[in-house]
Design a protein around this motif. Sequence first.
Motif, PDB file in Angstrom:
ATOM      1  N   GLY A 112       4.116 -29.253  85.157  1.00 42.09           N
ATOM      2  CA  GLY A 112       3.690 -27.853  85.422  1.00 42.09           C
ATOM      3  C   GLY A 112       2.912 -27.318  84.608  1.00 42.09           C
ATOM      4  O   GLY A 112       1.942 -26.408  84.678  1.00 42.09           O
ATOM      5  N   GLY A 113       2.865 -27.716  83.223  1.00 46.63           N
ATOM      6  CA  GLY A 113       1.850 -26.788  82.216  1.00 46.63           C
ATOM      7  C   GLY A 113       1.953 -27.888  80.990  1.00 46.63           C
ATOM      8  O   GLY A 113       3.008 -28.684  80.763  1.00 46.63           O
ATOM      9  N   ILE A 114       0.947 -27.621  80.108  1.00 44.91           N
ATOM     10  CA  ILE A 114       0.875 -28.199  78.940  1.00 44.91           C
ATOM     11  C   ILE A 114       0.505 -27.106  77.790  1.00 44.91           C
ATOM     12  O   ILE A 114      -0.487 -26.388  78.072  1.00 44.91           O
ATOM     13  CB  ILE A 114      -0.456 -29.240  78.759  1.00 44.91           C
ATOM     14  CG1 ILE A 114       0.265 -30.562  79.681  1.00 44.91           C
ATOM     15  CG2 ILE A 114      -0.527 -29.930  77.434  1.00 44.91           C
ATOM     16  CD1 ILE A 114      -0.894 -31.353  79.998  1.00 44.91           C
ATOM     17  N   VAL A 115       1.002 -27.071  76.841  1.00 46.34           N
ATOM     18  CA  VAL A 115       0.424 -26.366  75.642  1.00 46.34           C
ATOM     19  C   VAL A 115      -0.010 -27.367  74.478  1.00 46.34           C
ATOM     20  O   VAL A 115       0.840 -28.201  74.291  1.00 46.34           O
ATOM     21  CB  VAL A 115       1.742 -25.279  74.904  1.00 46.34           C
ATOM     22  CG1 VAL A 115       1.148 -24.757  73.729  1.00 46.34           C
ATOM     23  CG2 VAL A 115       1.780 -24.034  76.069  1.00 46.34           C
ATOM     24  N   ALA A 116      -1.017 -26.995  73.894  1.00 44.97           N
ATOM     25  CA  ALA A 116      -1.589 -27.752  72.682  1.00 44.97           C
ATOM     26  C   ALA A 116      -1.828 -26.687  71.639  1.00 44.97           C
ATOM     27  O   ALA A 116      -3.034 -26.340  71.803  1.00 44.97           O
ATOM     28  CB  ALA A 116      -2.856 -28.698  73.252  1.00 44.97           C
ATOM     29  N   TRP A 117      -0.965 -26.356  70.859  1.00 41.63           N
ATOM     30  CA  TRP A 117      -1.194 -25.196  69.981  1.00 41.63           C
ATOM     31  C   TRP A 117      -1.642 -25.516  68.574  1.00 41.63           C
ATOM     32  O   TRP A 117      -0.731 -26.155  67.717  1.00 41.63           O
ATOM     33  CB  TRP A 117       0.236 -24.550  70.013  1.00 41.63           C
ATOM     34  CG  TRP A 117       0.135 -23.003  69.650  1.00 41.63           C
ATOM     35  CD1 TRP A 117       0.535 -22.183  68.608  1.00 41.63           C
ATOM     36  CD2 TRP A 117      -0.520 -21.854  70.505  1.00 41.63           C
ATOM     37  NE1 TRP A 117       0.160 -21.037  68.818  1.00 41.63           N
ATOM     38  CE2 TRP A 117      -0.320 -20.674  69.748  1.00 41.63           C
ATOM     39  CE3 TRP A 117      -1.213 -21.974  71.746  1.00 41.63           C
ATOM     40  CZ2 TRP A 117      -0.931 -19.616  70.243  1.00 41.63           C
ATOM     41  CZ3 TRP A 117      -1.733 -20.687  72.039  1.00 41.63           C
ATOM     42  CH2 TRP A 117      -1.687 -19.603  71.432  1.00 41.63           C
ATOM     43  N   TYR A 118      -2.786 -25.551  68.327  1.00 44.59           N
ATOM     44  CA  TYR A 118      -3.401 -25.960  66.910  1.00 44.59           C
ATOM     45  C   TYR A 118      -3.222 -27.252  66.830  1.00 44.59           C
ATOM     46  O   TYR A 118      -2.830 -28.034  65.586  1.00 44.59           O
ATOM     47  CB  TYR A 118      -2.818 -25.261  65.831  1.00 44.59           C
ATOM     48  CG  TYR A 118      -3.241 -23.536  65.755  1.00 44.59           C
ATOM     49  CD1 TYR A 118      -4.522 -23.439  65.453  1.00 44.59           C
ATOM     50  CD2 TYR A 118      -2.468 -22.643  66.247  1.00 44.59           C
ATOM     51  CE1 TYR A 118      -4.908 -22.068  65.313  1.00 44.59           C
ATOM     52  CE2 TYR A 118      -2.678 -21.273  65.940  1.00 44.59           C
ATOM     53  CZ  TYR A 118      -4.028 -21.030  65.857  1.00 44.59           C
ATOM     54  OH  TYR A 118      -4.250 -19.799  65.544  1.00 44.59           O
ATOM     55  N   SER A 119      -3.359 -28.211  68.047  1.00 43.96           N
ATOM     56  CA  SER A 119      -3.037 -29.788  67.825  1.00 43.96           C
ATOM     57  C   SER A 119      -4.081 -30.441  68.199  1.00 43.96           C
ATOM     58  O   SER A 119      -4.300 -31.517  67.534  1.00 43.96           O
ATOM     59  CB  SER A 119      -1.649 -30.170  68.665  1.00 43.96           C
ATOM     60  OG  SER A 119      -1.891 -29.783  69.994  1.00 43.96           O
ATOM     61  N   VAL A 120      -5.130 -29.883  69.032  1.00 43.83           N
ATOM     62  CA  VAL A 120      -6.363 -30.966  69.161  1.00 43.83           C
ATOM     63  C   VAL A 120      -7.168 -30.743  68.077  1.00 43.83           C
ATOM     64  O   VAL A 120      -8.420 -31.425  67.972  1.00 43.83           O
ATOM     65  CB  VAL A 120      -6.970 -30.189  70.530  1.00 43.83           C
ATOM     66  CG1 VAL A 120      -6.189 -30.310  71.711  1.00 43.83           C
ATOM     67  CG2 VAL A 120      -7.477 -28.852  70.191  1.00 43.83           C
ATOM     68  N   ILE A 121      -7.012 -29.750  67.050  1.00 40.26           N
ATOM     69  CA  ILE A 121      -7.671 -29.681  65.768  1.00 40.26           C
ATOM     70  C   ILE A 121      -8.073 -30.720  64.886  1.00 40.26           C
ATOM     71  O   ILE A 121      -8.730 -31.029  64.423  1.00 40.26           O
ATOM     72  CB  ILE A 121      -7.306 -28.315  64.945  1.00 40.26           C
ATOM     73  CG1 ILE A 121      -6.080 -28.631  64.527  1.00 40.26           C
ATOM     74  CG2 ILE A 121      -7.597 -27.022  65.958  1.00 40.26           C
ATOM     75  CD1 ILE A 121      -5.555 -27.600  63.460  1.00 40.26           C
ATOM     76  N   HIS A 122      -6.988 -31.729  65.299  1.00 35.75           N
ATOM     77  CA  HIS A 122      -6.980 -33.021  64.351  1.00 35.75           C
ATOM     78  C   HIS A 122      -7.743 -34.035  65.041  1.00 35.75           C
ATOM     79  O   HIS A 122      -7.941 -35.341  64.355  1.00 35.75           O
ATOM     80  CB  HIS A 122      -5.717 -33.483  63.910  1.00 35.75           C
ATOM     81  CG  HIS A 122      -4.934 -32.425  63.235  1.00 35.75           C
ATOM     82  ND1 HIS A 122      -5.478 -32.136  61.797  1.00 35.75           N
ATOM     83  CD2 HIS A 122      -3.880 -31.734  63.426  1.00 35.75           C
ATOM     84  CE1 HIS A 122      -4.762 -31.123  61.339  1.00 35.75           C
ATOM     85  NE2 HIS A 122      -3.562 -31.055  62.204  1.00 35.75           N
ATOM     86  N   SER A 123      -8.250 -33.948  66.100  1.00 38.34           N
ATOM     87  CA  SER A 123      -8.684 -34.939  67.204  1.00 38.34           C
ATOM     88  C   SER A 123     -10.290 -35.031  66.820  1.00 38.34           C
ATOM     89  O   SER A 123     -11.030 -34.123  66.814  1.00 38.34           O
ATOM     90  CB  SER A 123      -8.642 -34.702  68.626  1.00 38.34           C
ATOM     91  OG  SER A 123      -7.115 -34.880  68.970  1.00 38.34           O
ATOM     92  N   PRO A 124     -10.969 -36.267  66.549  1.00 35.90           N
ATOM     93  CA  PRO A 124     -12.432 -36.112  66.110  1.00 35.90           C
ATOM     94  C   PRO A 124     -13.097 -35.686  67.549  1.00 35.90           C
ATOM     95  O   PRO A 124     -12.469 -35.930  68.871  1.00 35.90           O
ATOM     96  CB  PRO A 124     -12.530 -37.665  65.905  1.00 35.90           C
ATOM     97  CG  PRO A 124     -11.238 -38.159  65.191  1.00 35.90           C
ATOM     98  CD  PRO A 124     -10.201 -37.363  65.992  1.00 35.90           C
ATOM     99  N   PRO A 125     -14.357 -35.405  67.420  1.00 37.09           N
ATOM    100  CA  PRO A 125     -15.038 -34.698  68.604  1.00 37.09           C
ATOM    101  C   PRO A 125     -15.299 -36.086  69.600  1.00 37.09           C
ATOM    102  O   PRO A 125     -15.042 -35.791  70.821  1.00 37.09           O
ATOM    103  CB  PRO A 125     -16.491 -34.447  68.112  1.00 37.09           C
ATOM    104  CG  PRO A 125     -16.088 -33.950  66.606  1.00 37.09           C
ATOM    105  CD  PRO A 125     -15.068 -35.084  66.331  1.00 37.09           C
ATOM    106  N   GLU A 126     -15.451 -37.271  69.170  1.00 41.34           N
ATOM    107  CA  GLU A 126     -15.481 -38.207  70.230  1.00 41.34           C
ATOM    108  C   GLU A 126     -14.222 -38.546  70.981  1.00 41.34           C
ATOM    109  O   GLU A 126     -14.134 -39.326  72.101  1.00 41.34           O
ATOM    110  CB  GLU A 126     -16.124 -39.622  69.495  1.00 41.34           C
ATOM    111  CG  GLU A 126     -15.233 -40.331  68.443  1.00 41.34           C
ATOM    112  CD  GLU A 126     -15.359 -39.699  67.138  1.00 41.34           C
ATOM    113  OE1 GLU A 126     -14.744 -40.186  66.084  1.00 41.34           O
ATOM    114  OE2 GLU A 126     -15.815 -38.587  67.105  1.00 41.34           O
TER     115      GLU A 126
END
Length: 219
Positions: A112-126
């Motif tokens: 029903g939901g996803i939270v990504a709280w300051y976690s995508v900040i480690h994923s390279p742009p590609e």
Amino acid sequence: MAEPSYLRDVRASYDTVAVDYAEFVRPVFEDDVVGRAMLVAFARLVRATGGPVADVGCGPGHVTAFLHSLGLAAFGVELSPGMVAVARRDHPELTFDVGTMTDLALLDGVLGGIVAWYSVIHSPPEVLPRVFEEFYRVLAPGGHLLLGFHVGDERRRKENGYGHEMSLDLYRLPPDRLAELATRAGLTVDARLVEEPKTARAPFGCLLVRKPAAARVQG
């Protein structure tokens, strides 16, 4: 296939700092009035549609626990086993598992939901397009996604923090770019928030998106 080096760096760094990071982030999160307000709004939306919520990149579980306190069936997914151990120690009533946001061990359309709280900040742009595709896959129609991130457009190398040596990249992200990626993945942008810069610290950004509901069958 060999594991990407950025995942190894993030895992090793957060395994090293897990205990001290948990002590640092707890009071910071308690004082984050705006961020917590966004999480409250997210919780209200998800309660209206139902379904479990994954806190992806949950760290020591403080956001997961907050979501649980708001009445959500929240659980955490985290790359770092050290962080998962701390989360399980501090929140034994909740579920935390080791995993990665590019390959979640979940069936299609179950959340029903996803939270990504300051976690995508480690994923390279590609890698970000794959992240949004995975979020789209596991969200149920009508499900909501809330992102918290540092606003900007640069990569920064973090070599120490929380009293320890670290070695990982942090990405400051443009809200428009994240909104574009979400849209390309099939998600709909409902709201965005960007903090006005006050110090040298990167402003806080928040993006609220949802997976469109399934089309109604015409009778």
